[in-house]
Design a protein around this motif. Sequence first.
Motif, PDB file in Angstrom:
ATOM      1  N   VAL A 188       2.027  38.101 -43.066  1.00  0.00           N
ATOM      2  CA  VAL A 188       1.325  38.894 -44.074  1.00  0.00           C
ATOM      3  C   VAL A 188       2.384  39.709 -44.797  1.00  0.00           C
ATOM      4  O   VAL A 188       3.068  40.518 -44.179  1.00  0.00           O
ATOM      5  CB  VAL A 188       0.313  39.828 -43.405  1.00  0.00           C
ATOM      6  N   GLN A 189       2.534  39.465 -46.073  1.00  0.00           N
ATOM      7  CA  GLN A 189       3.576  40.172 -46.816  1.00  0.00           C
ATOM      8  C   GLN A 189       2.947  41.080 -47.852  1.00  0.00           C
ATOM      9  O   GLN A 189       1.742  41.278 -47.858  1.00  0.00           O
ATOM     10  CB  GLN A 189       4.505  39.162 -47.480  1.00  0.00           C
ATOM     11  N   GLN A 190       3.769  41.588 -48.719  1.00  0.00           N
ATOM     12  CA  GLN A 190       3.317  42.625 -49.649  1.00  0.00           C
ATOM     13  C   GLN A 190       2.042  42.311 -50.406  1.00  0.00           C
ATOM     14  O   GLN A 190       1.059  43.003 -50.314  1.00  0.00           O
ATOM     15  CB  GLN A 190       4.436  42.876 -50.669  1.00  0.00           C
ATOM     16  N   LYS A 191       2.062  41.261 -51.201  1.00  0.00           N
ATOM     17  CA  LYS A 191       0.821  40.968 -51.930  1.00  0.00           C
ATOM     18  C   LYS A 191       0.435  39.523 -51.720  1.00  0.00           C
ATOM     19  O   LYS A 191      -0.245  38.917 -52.540  1.00  0.00           O
ATOM     20  CB  LYS A 191       1.026  41.202 -53.427  1.00  0.00           C
ATOM     21  N   ARG A 192       0.904  38.972 -50.650  1.00  0.00           N
ATOM     22  CA  ARG A 192       0.608  37.568 -50.455  1.00  0.00           C
ATOM     23  C   ARG A 192       0.705  37.242 -48.986  1.00  0.00           C
ATOM     24  O   ARG A 192       1.218  38.008 -48.177  1.00  0.00           O
ATOM     25  CB  ARG A 192       1.603  36.734 -51.236  1.00  0.00           C
TER      26      ARG A 192
ATOM     27  N   GLU B  29      -5.814  49.515 -52.678  1.00  0.00           N
ATOM     28  CA  GLU B  29      -6.329  49.539 -51.305  1.00  0.00           C
ATOM     29  C   GLU B  29      -6.321  48.150 -50.692  1.00  0.00           C
ATOM     30  O   GLU B  29      -6.088  47.968 -49.509  1.00  0.00           O
ATOM     31  CB  GLU B  29      -7.760  50.022 -51.402  1.00  0.00           C
ATOM     32  N   ASP B  30      -6.575  47.158 -51.525  1.00  0.00           N
ATOM     33  CA  ASP B  30      -6.643  45.804 -51.005  1.00  0.00           C
ATOM     34  C   ASP B  30      -5.347  45.408 -50.347  1.00  0.00           C
ATOM     35  O   ASP B  30      -5.339  44.707 -49.353  1.00  0.00           O
ATOM     36  CB  ASP B  30      -6.949  44.809 -52.123  1.00  0.00           C
ATOM     37  N   GLU B  31      -4.243  45.890 -50.887  1.00  0.00           N
ATOM     38  CA  GLU B  31      -2.975  45.483 -50.304  1.00  0.00           C
ATOM     39  C   GLU B  31      -2.845  45.978 -48.882  1.00  0.00           C
ATOM     40  O   GLU B  31      -2.320  45.308 -48.021  1.00  0.00           O
ATOM     41  CB  GLU B  31      -1.816  46.046 -51.127  1.00  0.00           C
ATOM     42  N   LEU B  32      -3.334  47.193 -48.673  1.00  0.00           N
ATOM     43  CA  LEU B  32      -3.177  47.746 -47.332  1.00  0.00           C
ATOM     44  C   LEU B  32      -4.119  47.080 -46.351  1.00  0.00           C
ATOM     45  O   LEU B  32      -3.848  46.999 -45.169  1.00  0.00           O
ATOM     46  CB  LEU B  32      -3.472  49.252 -47.361  1.00  0.00           C
ATOM     47  N   THR B  33      -5.226  46.630 -46.852  1.00  0.00           N
ATOM     48  CA  THR B  33      -6.193  46.045 -45.935  1.00  0.00           C
ATOM     49  C   THR B  33      -6.142  44.537 -45.960  1.00  0.00           C
ATOM     50  O   THR B  33      -7.072  43.874 -45.540  1.00  0.00           O
ATOM     51  CB  THR B  33      -7.609  46.506 -46.299  1.00  0.00           C
ATOM     52  N   MET B  34      -5.037  43.994 -46.405  1.00  0.00           N
ATOM     53  CA  MET B  34      -4.926  42.531 -46.425  1.00  0.00           C
ATOM     54  C   MET B  34      -5.163  41.956 -45.047  1.00  0.00           C
ATOM     55  O   MET B  34      -5.742  40.891 -44.897  1.00  0.00           O
ATOM     56  CB  MET B  34      -3.524  42.133 -46.899  1.00  0.00           C
ATOM     57  N   ARG B  35      -4.677  42.715 -44.061  1.00  0.00           N
ATOM     58  CA  ARG B  35      -4.762  42.153 -42.721  1.00  0.00           C
ATOM     59  C   ARG B  35      -6.197  42.024 -42.244  1.00  0.00           C
ATOM     60  O   ARG B  35      -6.524  41.229 -41.376  1.00  0.00           O
ATOM     61  CB  ARG B  35      -3.951  42.991 -41.746  1.00  0.00           C
ATOM     62  N   SER B  36      -7.045  42.826 -42.816  1.00  0.00           N
ATOM     63  CA  SER B  36      -8.427  42.711 -42.372  1.00  0.00           C
ATOM     64  C   SER B  36      -9.091  41.470 -42.951  1.00  0.00           C
ATOM     65  O   SER B  36     -10.098  41.016 -42.455  1.00  0.00           O
ATOM     66  CB  SER B  36      -9.218  43.952 -42.754  1.00  0.00           C
TER      67      SER B  36
END
Lengths: 297, 274, 406
Positions: free
Chosen positions: A95-99, A130-137
């Motif tokens: 999981v990287q910055q925006k991808r 916010e989406d970037e931070l919650t990518m992992r979810s």
Amino acid sequence: MAMAVDMRLPTFRSDSRSVSLFDRKGSKDLVVPGDVITTDTGFMRGHGTYLDDDNLTASVAGEVERVDKLICVKPLKTRFNGEVGDVVVGRITEVQQKRWKVETNSRLDSVLLLSSVNLPGGELRRRCAEDELTMRSYLQEGDLISAEVQSVYADGALLLHTRSLKYGKLGQGVLVQISPSLIKRQKTHFHHLPCGASIILGNNGFVWLYPTPGQQDEEAGGFFTSLEPISLSDREVISRLRNCLLALSAHKVLLYDTSVLYCYEVSLSQQVKDILKPEVMEEIVMMTQQKLVEHEG
Amino acid sequence: MPTDTKRVRGPEVSQSLSRFICKPETTLPSDGTRADGRNRDQVDVRPVFVRCGLVSQAKGSAYIEAGNTKLICCVYGPKETERKDETDMKCGRLFADMRFAPFSCPERGSWIQGSQEKDLSLMVLESLQPAVCLHKYPRSQIDVNVMVLENNGSALAHAITCASLALADAGIEMYDLVLGCSIRQDGASYLIDPTFLEESGSNWASGENQGSLTVSFLPSLNQISGLQSDGEMGEETLTAGVRTCIEGCYKLYPVIQQALVKAVRGAAPPPSES
Amino acid sequence: MATVQLSEAEKVYVLHGIRDDLRVDGRSCEDYRHMEIETDVVSNTDGSAKVTLGHTAVLVGIKAEMGKPRPAQPAEGYMEFFVDCSANATPEFEGRGGEELGMELTNTLYRVFNNKRSVDLASLCISPGEHCWLLYVDVLLLQCDGNLYDGISIAIKAALFNTKIPKVLITEGEDGVTEIELSDDPYDCVRLSVDNVPCIVTLCKVGPRHVVDATLQEKACSVASLIMAVTPAGTCTCMRKVGGGSLDPESIFEMTEVRGHDPGAPPFPVCPSFFLLPPPVPLSSSSPSSSSSSPSSFFLLPPPLALPFLLLLLFLSPSSSSSSSSFLLSFSSSSSSLLPPPPLALSSLLFLSPSSSSSSLLSPLPLLPLSFLLLFLSPSSSSSSLLPPPPLPLSFLLLLSRCVDI
């Protein structure tokens, strides 16, 4: 309950390789690296060849394909080389910055951009910070997704997208890994088999088997996975399909929905776990091929 | 073949004195009381002396004495982990290391090889892992170092107990304490918490049911976090042995609890007058 | 061990499947994958074996060397183990990655063999205090697909069976100098008895149940596993819990529970482990030869009660249909039809199919050299071993009997 242990001496594998169904008339042109394909300079070079003093020479071991003036050599066993529009099944590795980085059995990991996924809550939501931070979810390491190849980077890495409701995160099911060259290119790679399970034949050799979803719409935005236990009959179907896939791929039979289905039908006479025994595998594959020849000529 | 690269041994030709002592072969007396006055076939663990917080540099430490077996354990961490993997994002890592001082055994370092120490370290790690709330320490690592100062039997079992005490002393969140207990099966009877002589393999008579078993146990949760057996035993003997070890752990539990409470009380600030 | 990554949903799927006793590949919780064993594969060793269990492949080579016995045990030889996880097995083992796993496996092997009964070490002694045989057992992992312990233990047992230690003559020369003579005859050798060599069974706890022979996927879903080394006599030489989770004592007891053998299970009682047996010695009659499928060779049966649960129950497929020539390779009746007439004369395992009398076996004896297939073998050893002086086995016998499914 008895335990079955099957031990034996190694069996002598028969040399009679199953005849490929799509055998062209005449013998196939197989070359090894260093073989001169032609000395005629009128041809264009394709993949797998190089020019050596006006001789067109093969650089991989494979089959020569000639389309008009283009000669290329298709290797017999290769990593997945994606084309635009291919359907792939992949596993998130990073999981990287925006991808996300997705493993698709190709030379390089494929890329899935945050802007290329459908977020829960509908397609039209803008991507906020916010989406970037919650990518992992949404997608974590280890998750499986089905996606389509949007484009190919210069170095060969693929850019994926899941911008349609039929793609997205995959739920409960079984992943089977086989060689990409055994997947036949078709119009659609998503099939609901009549035996009670569904299959996604990824072009990259990753095949996903899952129980046919019920009445509820298939992809609720693609990120909701149900963790309800699957019924035993569905499981048996899926296990049987998995073993059939492995049997077919061990004997280098081209995989598409019909061949898988025939193999399934033919294997119904055997127990699921017996399918992987070498002699049973051969039998089933031979019968499948016969059936395919009968029905398709 | 694995060789011991960590120690500097004496010259190749040096031998321990014990080989030249003309003493008759001591085998375990098959009945009656044991050498230190305890009984066979009874859950008679040696009384332990436990103290926490001995090593000031370490985050947490503990010292345990059982009979003549003396061990000390230090815990460092949690600190940033050196290797970064994806798994580290979710939970921390535990590293355990168990070493024997060269003078700890009757023969200087000669019967224990480097690989055996690694094996014991792995066992300590596996025993402690289920008990520590590693998910509360993402991207961190916790180092547990056990040093055996004198080995008079059951080193592994006491090492596990000592390590869990040190972890508790360090304030690391744990689901439960981990207690270790070992047993030596000698024919039809067993010896709990064996001494070095009772434990050592060369004294094994040949016969049925000769072996040793070490169990590490979480008493409140009633879970076994580590199990290791050696020698040849039948299944009923094994299950009975496991149950005996669990009983032994229960016996140790109040002592360990008390020691920990004492240490906390000693370290806690006096109640404020208000 | 090498790991695969699974998504949460896949793990749940595997978990529920195991709970319902249907694993991903259709096996039940107590089924093993397809296993193949070959012995005598490397000619430079004194004994070797290769085991393929599903996609896991293990190669074991044993070399016997003469050396000084350990001071603590002067009248015994000893064994040294070493497991090498080569980078061929999986890329994770590249460089020093496989070293930890190799050490763990090696230490467990030491522990398993650390008792007086598994291997008769006294027979390895040449002259007490002076010379003894050292057996270096080297294990090489060729492919890793889960369940390494089981594969390694089976390979070691097979390799030990295959080991031929040359006979040694110690003579007192003049001036009291001892001379050591190795007998010239390459076939004059000592074989080890592997009757008591234990085999390891790994039980992985996945959810509420335990599974045998877990694949890498199933291992990724399990918290802990229990490794038990069991001998044919039903005793356990080593038990160990591996993995970072904890186990309920009840589940451990469940795993070790003696499972009474189902009286309704015809026709074979269950034998708890592999038995490599000397050939046609009439069996201790415990095997009910009800369906005449009891092999003529041995079948060491424990009393029916002592059936360690998950031990390798080896079952011979009653190949009633196999002809006498195919008795040699009677894996299953169907397979024999697929086998071309075996050209090579390599005998490592002789499967005896039902033989109503051993005499029927003896007549096709001359056919034996023709009937074994092995991938690598040294012809010399094979042909020799086929013409047995009475004590020597015709070849190795590994009895497998397939139990009729209950």
